[in-house]
Design a protein around this motif. Structure first.
Motif, short mmCIF file in Angstrom:
data_model
loop_
_atom_site.label_atom_id
_atom_site.label_comp_id
_atom_site.label_asym_id
_atom_site.label_seq_id
_atom_site.Cartn_x
_atom_site.Cartn_y
_atom_site.Cartn_z
N LEU A 56 0.85 -1.18 0.00
CA LEU A 56 0.00 0.00 0.00
C LEU A 56 0.89 1.23 0.00
CD1 LEU A 56 -2.78 1.37 0.25
CD2 LEU A 56 -2.51 1.21 2.74
N LEU A 57 0.69 2.09 -0.98
CA LEU A 57 1.40 3.36 -1.08
C LEU A 57 0.35 4.47 -1.09
CD1 LEU A 57 3.90 2.39 -3.91
CD2 LEU A 57 4.39 2.55 -1.46
N VAL A 58 0.47 5.39 -0.14
CA VAL A 58 -0.46 6.51 -0.06
C VAL A 58 0.34 7.79 -0.04
CG1 VAL A 58 -2.36 7.56 1.23
CG2 VAL A 58 -2.02 5.07 1.33
N ARG A 59 -0.05 8.73 -0.89
CA ARG A 59 0.61 10.03 -0.90
C ARG A 59 -0.24 11.02 -0.12
NH1 ARG A 59 2.30 12.30 -6.32
NH2 ARG A 59 0.17 11.76 -6.91
N TRP A 60 0.45 11.78 0.75
CA TRP A 60 -0.17 12.78 1.60
C TRP A 60 0.54 14.12 1.40
CZ3 TRP A 60 -4.37 11.36 4.39
CH2 TRP A 60 -4.56 10.00 4.66
N ASP A 61 -0.18 15.19 1.65
CA ASP A 61 0.45 16.51 1.61
C ASP A 61 1.48 16.66 2.73
OD1 ASP A 61 -0.88 17.48 -0.64
OD2 ASP A 61 -2.54 18.27 0.55
N THR A 62 1.12 16.22 3.93
CA THR A 62 2.03 16.31 5.08
C THR A 62 1.97 15.03 5.89
OG1 THR A 62 0.42 17.17 6.68
CG2 THR A 62 1.55 18.81 5.28
N LEU A 63 2.98 14.79 6.68
CA LEU A 63 3.00 13.63 7.58
C LEU A 63 1.83 13.70 8.55
CD1 LEU A 63 4.44 11.10 8.70
CD2 LEU A 63 5.78 12.65 10.14
N GLU A 64 1.55 14.89 9.07
CA GLU A 64 0.48 15.07 10.05
C GLU A 64 -0.90 14.78 9.45
OE1 GLU A 64 4.13 16.79 11.20
OE2 GLU A 64 2.94 17.33 9.44
N ASP A 65 -1.06 15.00 8.15
CA ASP A 65 -2.34 14.65 7.52
C ASP A 65 -2.64 13.17 7.72
OD1 ASP A 65 -2.98 17.22 6.59
OD2 ASP A 65 -1.94 16.90 4.69
N HIS A 66 -1.60 12.34 7.72
CA HIS A 66 -1.80 10.91 7.95
C HIS A 66 -1.82 10.58 9.44
CE1 HIS A 66 -0.23 6.61 8.10
NE2 HIS A 66 -1.52 6.56 7.86
N THR A 67 -0.74 10.95 10.14
CA THR A 67 -0.56 10.48 11.51
C THR A 67 -1.52 11.10 12.51
OG1 THR A 67 1.17 12.12 11.91
CG2 THR A 67 1.88 9.94 11.12
N GLU A 68 -1.89 12.35 12.30
CA GLU A 68 -2.81 13.01 13.23
C GLU A 68 -4.21 13.13 12.64
OE1 GLU A 68 -1.00 16.71 14.39
OE2 GLU A 68 0.91 15.72 14.80
N GLY A 69 -4.28 13.54 11.37
CA GLY A 69 -5.58 13.75 10.73
C GLY A 69 -6.35 12.45 10.54
N PHE A 70 -5.85 11.60 9.64
CA PHE A 70 -6.57 10.36 9.35
C PHE A 70 -6.61 9.44 10.56
CE2 PHE A 70 -6.55 6.00 7.29
CZ PHE A 70 -7.91 5.96 7.14
N ARG A 71 -5.48 9.21 11.18
CA ARG A 71 -5.46 8.27 12.32
C ARG A 71 -6.26 8.77 13.52
NH1 ARG A 71 0.61 5.76 12.53
NH2 ARG A 71 0.45 4.48 10.66
N GLY A 72 -6.54 10.04 13.58
CA GLY A 72 -7.34 10.59 14.66
C GLY A 72 -8.81 10.75 14.31
N SER A 73 -9.19 10.28 13.13
CA SER A 73 -10.55 10.50 12.63
C SER A 73 -11.47 9.32 12.91
CB SER A 73 -10.50 10.74 11.11
OG SER A 73 -10.21 9.53 10.42
#
Length: 100
Positions: A56-73
């Motif tokens: 799985l390869l996912v491109r994000w604008d920032t690390l926080e978009d993944h680690t805080e945004g998505f994972r905190g959703s």
């Protein structure tokens, strides 16, 4: 046009015999991640030599978009329910930034 700064990488070892169920669950889970802030795109590849292994390869604008945004959703809670029981062992998720 957005230029993604971060590439998430996860090698997913799916329990043998569960590949079709995993792919069906992934199809259901995909919209959960695609709607997230900072999400750019994703690719899911299947290993030729080991058909139970996926990349799985996912491109994000920032690390926080993944680690805080998505994972905190709330969507991540559902993502986890749909997918995490397929993995053995549980995947290590790493992030990469483009050099060249």
């Amino acid at each position: 046009m957005t230029t993604a700064a971060i590439l998430e990488h996860a090698l997913l070892d799916v329990r043998p015999g569960q590949e079709d169920a995993f792919l069906a669950a992934f199809a259901e889970a995909r919209p959960l991640i695609e709607g997230q802030k900072g999400f750019v795109d994703l690719r899911l590849e299947r290993c030729v030599e080991h058909p139970s292994r996926f990349l799985l390869l996912v491109r994000w604008d920032t690390l926080e978009d993944h680690t805080e945004g998505f994972r905190g959703s709330p969507e991540y809670v559902r993502w986890r329910e749909l997918l995490h029981h397929f993995y053995d062992p549980f995947p290590e998720v790493t992030h990469f930034a483009r050099v060249v």
